[in-house]
Every structure is written in C-alpha cells, then in structure tokens.
Design a protein around this motif. Structure first.
Motif, PDB file in Angstrom:
ATOM      1  N   TYR A 163      15.253 -19.721  33.937  1.00 55.63           N
ATOM      2  CA  TYR A 163      15.677 -18.334  33.811  1.00 55.63           C
ATOM      3  C   TYR A 163      16.672 -18.073  34.932  1.00 55.63           C
ATOM      4  CZ  TYR A 163      15.227 -13.210  33.552  1.00 55.63           C
ATOM      5  OH  TYR A 163      15.473 -11.869  33.421  1.00 55.63           O
ATOM      6  N   ARG A 164      17.648 -17.232  34.690  1.00 53.60           N
ATOM      7  CA  ARG A 164      18.729 -17.067  35.670  1.00 53.60           C
ATOM      8  C   ARG A 164      18.239 -16.586  37.028  1.00 53.60           C
ATOM      9  NH1 ARG A 164      19.942 -11.622  35.863  1.00 53.60           N
ATOM     10  NH2 ARG A 164      19.169 -10.375  34.105  1.00 53.60           N
ATOM     11  N   ARG A 165      17.140 -15.845  37.053  1.00 53.51           N
ATOM     12  CA  ARG A 165      16.616 -15.356  38.333  1.00 53.51           C
ATOM     13  C   ARG A 165      15.455 -16.190  38.856  1.00 53.51           C
ATOM     14  NH1 ARG A 165      14.945  -9.474  37.338  1.00 53.51           N
ATOM     15  NH2 ARG A 165      14.161  -9.744  39.468  1.00 53.51           N
ATOM     16  N   ARG A 166      15.065 -17.203  38.094  1.00 52.47           N
ATOM     17  CA  ARG A 166      13.981 -18.075  38.533  1.00 52.47           C
ATOM     18  C   ARG A 166      14.145 -19.414  37.835  1.00 52.47           C
ATOM     19  NH1 ARG A 166       9.568 -17.574  42.393  1.00 52.47           N
ATOM     20  NH2 ARG A 166       8.716 -19.674  42.299  1.00 52.47           N
ATOM     21  N   ARG A 167      14.706 -20.380  38.534  1.00 52.83           N
ATOM     22  CA  ARG A 167      15.021 -21.671  37.929  1.00 52.83           C
ATOM     23  C   ARG A 167      13.818 -22.602  37.865  1.00 52.83           C
ATOM     24  NH1 ARG A 167      19.384 -20.940  35.206  1.00 52.83           N
ATOM     25  NH2 ARG A 167      19.800 -23.176  35.227  1.00 52.83           N
ATOM     26  N   MET A 168      12.888 -22.473  38.816  1.00 60.78           N
ATOM     27  CA  MET A 168      11.766 -23.410  38.892  1.00 60.78           C
ATOM     28  C   MET A 168      10.505 -22.687  39.347  1.00 60.78           C
ATOM     29  SD  MET A 168      13.721 -26.560  40.859  1.00 60.78           S
ATOM     30  CE  MET A 168      12.329 -27.703  40.734  1.00 60.78           C
ATOM     31  N   VAL A 169       9.356 -23.260  38.970  1.00 61.83           N
ATOM     32  CA  VAL A 169       8.054 -22.873  39.539  1.00 61.83           C
ATOM     33  C   VAL A 169       7.397 -24.161  40.001  1.00 61.83           C
ATOM     34  CG1 VAL A 169       5.805 -21.836  39.141  1.00 61.83           C
ATOM     35  CG2 VAL A 169       7.828 -20.872  38.020  1.00 61.83           C
ATOM     36  N   GLY A 170       7.307 -24.370  41.334  1.00 60.54           N
ATOM     37  CA  GLY A 170       6.914 -25.686  41.823  1.00 60.54           C
ATOM     38  C   GLY A 170       7.923 -26.692  41.299  1.00 60.54           C
ATOM     39  N   PRO A 171       7.471 -27.829  40.742  1.00 60.35           N
ATOM     40  CA  PRO A 171       8.413 -28.801  40.179  1.00 60.35           C
ATOM     41  C   PRO A 171       8.784 -28.526  38.730  1.00 60.35           C
ATOM     42  CG  PRO A 171       6.219 -29.711  40.122  1.00 60.35           C
ATOM     43  CD  PRO A 171       6.088 -28.346  40.779  1.00 60.35           C
ATOM     44  N   PHE A 172       8.208 -27.498  38.100  1.00 63.65           N
ATOM     45  CA  PHE A 172       8.485 -27.205  36.694  1.00 63.65           C
ATOM     46  C   PHE A 172       9.861 -26.554  36.553  1.00 63.65           C
ATOM     47  CE2 PHE A 172       3.950 -27.718  36.707  1.00 63.65           C
ATOM     48  CZ  PHE A 172       3.625 -28.184  35.451  1.00 63.65           C
ATOM     49  N   VAL A 173      10.734 -27.179  35.761  1.00 66.37           N
ATOM     50  CA  VAL A 173      12.094 -26.681  35.593  1.00 66.37           C
ATOM     51  C   VAL A 173      12.365 -26.178  34.179  1.00 66.37           C
ATOM     52  CG1 VAL A 173      13.058 -28.151  37.402  1.00 66.37           C
ATOM     53  CG2 VAL A 173      12.976 -28.995  35.047  1.00 66.37           C
ATOM     54  N   PHE A 174      11.430 -26.384  33.261  1.00 65.52           N
ATOM     55  CA  PHE A 174      11.684 -26.070  31.854  1.00 65.52           C
ATOM     56  C   PHE A 174      10.353 -25.834  31.156  1.00 65.52           C
ATOM     57  CE2 PHE A 174      12.160 -27.391  27.426  1.00 65.52           C
ATOM     58  CZ  PHE A 174      13.416 -26.960  27.046  1.00 65.52           C
ATOM     59  N   LEU A 175      10.330 -24.829  30.263  1.00 60.92           N
ATOM     60  CA  LEU A 175       9.152 -24.594  29.428  1.00 60.92           C
ATOM     61  C   LEU A 175       9.597 -23.947  28.128  1.00 60.92           C
ATOM     62  CD1 LEU A 175       6.052 -24.714  29.193  1.00 60.92           C
ATOM     63  CD2 LEU A 175       5.981 -22.405  30.151  1.00 60.92           C
ATOM     64  N   ASP A 176       9.256 -24.581  27.012  1.00 62.14           N
ATOM     65  CA  ASP A 176       9.507 -24.077  25.660  1.00 62.14           C
ATOM     66  C   ASP A 176       8.186 -23.917  24.933  1.00 62.14           C
ATOM     67  OD1 ASP A 176      12.235 -23.745  25.538  1.00 62.14           O
ATOM     68  OD2 ASP A 176      12.608 -25.421  24.186  1.00 62.14           O
ATOM     69  N   HIS A 177       8.105 -22.895  24.100  1.00 63.22           N
ATOM     70  CA  HIS A 177       6.930 -22.658  23.254  1.00 63.22           C
ATOM     71  C   HIS A 177       7.417 -22.592  21.813  1.00 63.22           C
ATOM     72  CE1 HIS A 177       3.304 -19.793  22.228  1.00 63.22           C
ATOM     73  NE2 HIS A 177       3.247 -20.943  21.588  1.00 63.22           N
ATOM     74  N   ALA A 178       7.029 -23.573  21.002  1.00 62.50           N
ATOM     75  CA  ALA A 178       7.413 -23.624  19.593  1.00 62.50           C
ATOM     76  C   ALA A 178       6.254 -23.130  18.732  1.00 62.50           C
ATOM     77  CB  ALA A 178       7.780 -25.051  19.196  1.00 62.50           C
ATOM     78  N   GLY A 179       6.540 -22.194  17.839  1.00 67.67           N
ATOM     79  CA  GLY A 179       5.516 -21.640  16.974  1.00 67.67           C
ATOM     80  C   GLY A 179       4.753 -20.505  17.650  1.00 67.67           C
ATOM     81  N   PRO A 180       3.627 -20.094  17.032  1.00 68.89           N
ATOM     82  CA  PRO A 180       3.035 -20.684  15.826  1.00 68.89           C
ATOM     83  C   PRO A 180       3.848 -20.354  14.571  1.00 68.89           C
ATOM     84  CG  PRO A 180       1.827 -18.727  16.479  1.00 68.89           C
ATOM     85  CD  PRO A 180       2.834 -18.970  17.553  1.00 68.89           C
ATOM     86  N   VAL A 181       3.953 -21.358  13.702  1.00 69.82           N
ATOM     87  CA  VAL A 181       4.675 -21.174  12.454  1.00 69.82           C
ATOM     88  C   VAL A 181       3.961 -21.968  11.363  1.00 69.82           C
ATOM     89  CG1 VAL A 181       6.232 -23.110  12.987  1.00 69.82           C
ATOM     90  CG2 VAL A 181       6.940 -21.379  11.325  1.00 69.82           C
ATOM     91  N   ALA A 182       3.878 -21.399  10.166  1.00 74.16           N
ATOM     92  CA  ALA A 182       3.280 -22.078   9.019  1.00 74.16           C
ATOM     93  C   ALA A 182       4.405 -22.738   8.221  1.00 74.16           C
ATOM     94  CB  ALA A 182       2.510 -21.094   8.153  1.00 74.16           C
ATOM     95  N   LEU A 183       4.388 -24.055   8.139  1.00 69.58           N
ATOM     96  CA  LEU A 183       5.440 -24.809   7.466  1.00 69.58           C
ATOM     97  C   LEU A 183       4.986 -25.217   6.064  1.00 69.58           C
ATOM     98  CD1 LEU A 183       6.529 -27.067  10.453  1.00 69.58           C
ATOM     99  CD2 LEU A 183       7.672 -25.012   9.604  1.00 69.58           C
ATOM    100  N   LYS A 184       5.863 -25.069   5.118  1.00 75.99           N
ATOM    101  CA  LYS A 184       5.563 -25.461   3.747  1.00 75.99           C
ATOM    102  C   LYS A 184       5.606 -26.982   3.612  1.00 75.99           C
ATOM    103  CE  LYS A 184       7.437 -21.209   1.746  1.00 75.99           C
ATOM    104  NZ  LYS A 184       8.447 -20.620   0.811  1.00 75.99           N
TER     105      LYS A 184
END
Length: 299
Positions: free
Chosen positions: A25-46
């Motif tokens: 995030y532009r105002r917070r690039r890291m938390v400890g060594p964590f530099v990236f976090l994505d959350h996919a879903g929840p989604v129901a796929l056909k």
C-alpha cells in the motif's frame, strides 16, 4: 493502538478473476518481512473453469511465497521441478532466492467440477544475506501444521512462531502468520514479541477499542501496544508480522534490497534466462511493457 487501517483494493489476477489486494500500500509497504498480500474469493465457480483464469508461468526473485487455501484446489508447478496440488489448510512455501518461475492453475478435477474457491497469497522478503540463495519449494499438509482451540478461538500456525505454537515451515527471519477462527464474543490478544504486527479480516466483523472493523480491512498496530480484538460475528482473521528487514524495492514480481538487482531480473526474464516450470513451459507472462499486452500478474 492502530498505526494504519488499509482497505483492500480490487486487482485483476487473470482475465475474469479479480482479487482483493491488501499489501503493498502506498502508505505502508511492509509489515515485518511481509511485502505482499492478496485475498482471492470467496467465489463460486461453475464447472469447466476457463483456462483463461489460470495464472501463467511468471518469475520471482528475493522472496518466499506463501499460498494458503480456504476452499478449492490449486496446482503449483515451478522451475525447480515441483508439481503440487494444494488443498484447504495446506501450505505451499516457495523460496525464489536468485530466481524461479512458477505457474498457478486450477487443479484439473476442480476445473471440471467447479466449486467454491478462496485463497490467500503472501510474499515474505528475504534477508539480504539469503536474497541470492538457491530456489526451493516445500509443501506442508494441514495435519502437519500445529493448531489449538480454546474459549471460542481456533487457530492454525501457518508459518513462524506465536501463541506457544511453532510451524514446521523453515522461515528465514523472525515472523508469524496465523489463521484464526473466532466465535462471537471471543477475545484475541495479539502476540507481543514482534516489532510489527497486523490483522487481516478475511470474514466477519471485529471490534478494537469500541471501533468496528470488517472484512477486507488490514489493521496495522503500533509497536509496544497490546491490542485485543473482539469478534462481533463469526470471523476469520489472519495475523501476520515479524521483524523488519529494511527497505525493499518491489517491481512486478521482483523483490530486492537493490534496484540494480531488479533491473537485472527484468533483463533476465525478457531474455529467457530464467527457466520456465519443468512441466509447464509452453506459455508464460511477458515482462510488463513488452509489445504483447499482458494480464496483470500478481502472484
């Protein structure tokens, strides 16, 4: 108590497949060594999930990726030679080091049947001394990850150490990453042994000092405080943090303490010097800015 609250933003993982982007995030690039976090879903796929939703082979340097699934099945293939289905509760831990490529596709049975999909992917920056280490891959089935339950709180230690639990994942710096399920009214105090700590609300609502927070928000806490989260509803919370490593440069899928190393990684991928996955080498995501239009590669 709170340093910043980050609201997830929408980003395209592949055509027709959007995710919630939390870090960076532009105002917070890291938390400890964590530099990236994505959350996919929840989604129901056909049934017969389109192959356009697969994440094609792409490169990384200078980091470890952590893939953790709530629902569905995901197939990992990499240039080290590993091919691994990841199921709910399992952990894929890939260390890119000096350079690796991998693909992330729907597992074929799941592709045929469809179903619920939800997963998280985090990136952990490597300490400078091991940024150029040999790439490696490790898979941990959920039954091998420590967990505990008490007073309306269930938790699984994904990586690192906290709450008296130690994950078998071999991390390269002090960190913690925990999946927590809270029943309404449960109170959760964050570990106080790390300099930087955050809580991502993946489901439900929690309160902190009488303020309510909800799904899609990352709460980043001030050092030296002892925050206590209270679940207002059934809630899924991911706790993460650790000790800072110093500034890291991030461009596309590359992470490094050196801008020059990022430039070298760009040139290596563009020139084909980073090997493609052993069992998935017929297509790949080009370097952004190349003449071919690329889907946005996020993992």
């Amino acid at each position: 108590m709170l340093d910043i609250v980050i609201d997830a933003r929408s980003a395209a993982l592949s055509p027709g497949f959007e995710v919630a982007r939390i870090l960076p995030y532009r105002r917070r690039r890291m938390v400890g060594p964590f530099v990236f976090l994505d959350h996919a879903g929840p989604v129901a796929l056909k049934p017969r999930v389109s192959r356009e939703m697969d994440v094609l082979p792409h490169p990384h340097i200078g980091l470890s990726t952590i893939t953790y699934i709530f629902h569905g099945k995901w197939m990992h293939r990499d240039s080290v030679g590993y091919e691994q289905v990841i199921k709910p509760g399992d952990v894929n831990w890939m260390t890119a080091g000096s350079g690796v490529s991998h693909s992330e596709r729907f597992e074929e049975e799941f592709r045929r049947t469809g179903g619920d999909l939800e997963l998280l992917q985090a990136w952990v920056a490597l300490p400078t001394a091991v940024e150029e280490s040999e790439p490696s891959f490790h898979h941990f089935a959920r039954q091998h990850l420590p967990h505990q339950e008490s007073a309306g709180i269930w938790m699984r230690m994904i990586a690192g150490e906290a709450f008296g639990l130690t994950s078998p994942v071999n991390t390269h710096s002090p960190l913690f990453y925990v999946h927590v399920e809270l029943q309404p009214g449960a109170r959760l105090q964050l570990p106080d042994t790390y300099s930087e700590r955050a809580a991502y609300i993946a489901r439900g609502q929690v309160t902190l000092q009488h303020q309510r927070y909800q799904k899609g928000q990352l709460l980043v806490f001030e050092p030296g405080k002892n925050p206590v989260l209270t679940a207002e509803t059934p809630a899924t919370v991911m706790l993460l943090g650790g000790e800072p490593l110093g500034k890291r440069h991030i461009w596309w899928n590359f992470v490094s303490s050196s801008k020059e190393r990022i430039e070298q990684a760009k040139a290596d991928w563009a020139a084909g010097r980073i090997r493609l996955p052993v069992h998935d080498d017929e297509e790949f995501i080009p370097l952004p800015g190349s003449p071919k239009k690329d889907p946005e590669p996020l993992s």
